[in-house]
Design a protein around this motif. Structure first.
Motif, PDB file in Angstrom:
ATOM      1  N   GLU A  16     -24.769 -17.333  12.459  1.00 18.19           N
ATOM      2  CA  GLU A  16     -25.343 -16.337  11.549  1.00 18.19           C
ATOM      3  C   GLU A  16     -24.301 -15.869  10.536  1.00 18.19           C
ATOM      4  OE1 GLU A  16     -27.466 -11.951  11.581  1.00 18.19           O
ATOM      5  OE2 GLU A  16     -27.596 -13.202  13.387  1.00 18.19           O
ATOM      6  N   ARG A  20     -24.651 -16.266   6.547  1.00 20.11           N
ATOM      7  CA  ARG A  20     -24.474 -15.136   5.622  1.00 20.11           C
ATOM      8  C   ARG A  20     -23.416 -15.452   4.568  1.00 20.11           C
ATOM      9  NH1 ARG A  20     -27.066 -10.609   7.026  1.00 20.11           N
ATOM     10  NH2 ARG A  20     -27.611 -10.319   9.202  1.00 20.11           N
ATOM     11  N   ALA A  26     -31.281 -18.672   6.460  1.00 20.50           N
ATOM     12  CA  ALA A  26     -31.495 -19.051   7.858  1.00 20.50           C
ATOM     13  C   ALA A  26     -30.263 -19.732   8.428  1.00 20.50           C
ATOM     14  CB  ALA A  26     -32.694 -19.988   7.963  1.00 20.50           C
ATOM     15  N   GLU A  28     -28.929 -22.705  10.124  1.00 19.93           N
ATOM     16  CA  GLU A  28     -29.343 -24.105  10.277  1.00 19.93           C
ATOM     17  C   GLU A  28     -28.347 -24.837  11.168  1.00 19.93           C
ATOM     18  OE1 GLU A  28     -32.225 -25.088   9.488  1.00 19.93           O
ATOM     19  OE2 GLU A  28     -32.877 -23.743   7.911  1.00 19.93           O
ATOM     20  N   ARG A  91     -29.090  -8.262   4.711  1.00 16.41           N
ATOM     21  CA  ARG A  91     -30.220  -9.185   4.785  1.00 16.41           C
ATOM     22  C   ARG A  91     -30.330  -9.812   6.163  1.00 16.41           C
ATOM     23  NH1 ARG A  91     -29.394 -13.674   1.237  1.00 16.41           N
ATOM     24  NH2 ARG A  91     -29.130 -15.024   3.003  1.00 16.41           N
ATOM     25  N   ARG A  92     -31.541  -9.877   6.648  1.00 17.31           N
ATOM     26  CA  ARG A  92     -31.794 -10.513   7.941  1.00 17.31           C
ATOM     27  C   ARG A  92     -31.736 -12.025   7.755  1.00 17.31           C
ATOM     28  NH1 ARG A  92     -33.538 -11.398  12.652  1.00 17.31           N
ATOM     29  NH2 ARG A  92     -35.612 -11.857  13.384  1.00 17.31           N
ATOM     30  N   VAL A  93     -30.995 -12.677   8.630  1.00 12.15           N
ATOM     31  CA  VAL A  93     -30.880 -14.128   8.606  1.00 12.15           C
ATOM     32  C   VAL A  93     -31.663 -14.664   9.790  1.00 12.15           C
ATOM     33  CG1 VAL A  93     -29.281 -16.071   8.723  1.00 12.15           C
ATOM     34  CG2 VAL A  93     -28.618 -14.007   7.503  1.00 12.15           C
ATOM     35  N   GLY A  94     -32.647 -15.496   9.506  1.00 12.77           N
ATOM     36  CA  GLY A  94     -33.481 -16.050  10.573  1.00 12.77           C
ATOM     37  C   GLY A  94     -32.882 -17.311  11.171  1.00 12.77           C
ATOM     38  N   VAL A  95     -33.604 -17.871  12.111  1.00 14.97           N
ATOM     39  CA  VAL A  95     -33.205 -19.133  12.732  1.00 14.97           C
ATOM     40  C   VAL A  95     -34.020 -20.227  12.058  1.00 14.97           C
ATOM     41  CG1 VAL A  95     -33.097 -20.451  14.878  1.00 14.97           C
ATOM     42  CG2 VAL A  95     -32.676 -17.990  14.907  1.00 14.97           C
ATOM     43  N   GLY A  96     -33.310 -21.192  11.469  1.00 18.67           N
ATOM     44  CA  GLY A  96     -33.963 -22.264  10.732  1.00 18.67           C
ATOM     45  C   GLY A  96     -34.490 -23.367  11.632  1.00 18.67           C
ATOM     46  N   ARG A 100     -33.310 -24.714  15.422  1.00 18.97           N
ATOM     47  CA  ARG A 100     -34.266 -24.664  16.532  1.00 18.97           C
ATOM     48  C   ARG A 100     -34.390 -26.037  17.194  1.00 18.97           C
ATOM     49  NH1 ARG A 100     -37.833 -22.577  13.349  1.00 18.97           N
ATOM     50  NH2 ARG A 100     -37.745 -20.358  13.244  1.00 18.97           N
TER      51      ARG A 100
END
Length: 160
Positions: A16, A20, A26, A28, A91-96, A100
């Motif tokens: 993460e 960022r 995301a 990755e 900013r929220r960083v998601g899981v790409g 996954r």
């Protein structure tokens, strides 16, 4: 929490932070690879280092992959003065999707979670046949299949 849970959390947190820093939305697979390389004293890191892939070498390979991908689209990185990524700590960083899938591939290499080792996570990243990681490793002259075989061997013998 088990040792592998702590390891996965640490790799995800580092991934993460890498996302960022890149200004990515995301985490990755290539961010996970950087996170794995940054985590000391694991067989996964030793496998990467055996191929000359410490964190700076992986970052350089990823930068070459980015430039190569742009040039394939007819864009020369040298022709433009691109600004550095502007990380947004809010900013929220998601899981790409690629991370996954890497996690799923890594987890699928064992029957029971208690058998999971850091090298399995690396194996999940390396087993992708398409995407940023395979392209970056190819451009760096690293035989991905050889590296995956070394990760498999390390996972089979790694003590936790």
């Amino acid at each position: 929490m088990s040792a592998i849970d702590h390891y996965i959390n640490a790799v995800m947190e580092r991934g993460e932070a890498e996302a960022r820093a890149d200004g990515s939305a995301a985490v990755e697979a290539h961010h996970l690879l950087l996170g794995i390389a940054a985590h000391a004293e694991t067989a996964a890191r030793a496998v990467l280092e055996s191929a000359g892939l410490d964190r700076p070498a992986i970052r350089a390979a990823l930068d070459r992959e980015f430039e190569h991908s742009l040039s394939a689209a007819g864009v020369s990185l040298a022709a433009y003065d691109l600004p550095a990524a502007a990380p947004d700590p809010e900013r929220r960083v998601g899981v790409g999707a690629s991370s996954r899938l890497a996690l799923e591939r890594g987890f699928a290499t064992v029957d029971r979670k208690k058998d999971l080792r850091p090298a399995h996570l690396l194996l999940g990243v390396l087993e992708a046949e398409v995407g940023t990681v395979p392209r970056a490793l190819a451009l760096a002259g690293v035989a991905r299949e050889d590296l995956a075989n070394r990760a498999r061997e390390a996972a089979a013998t790694e003590a936790w």
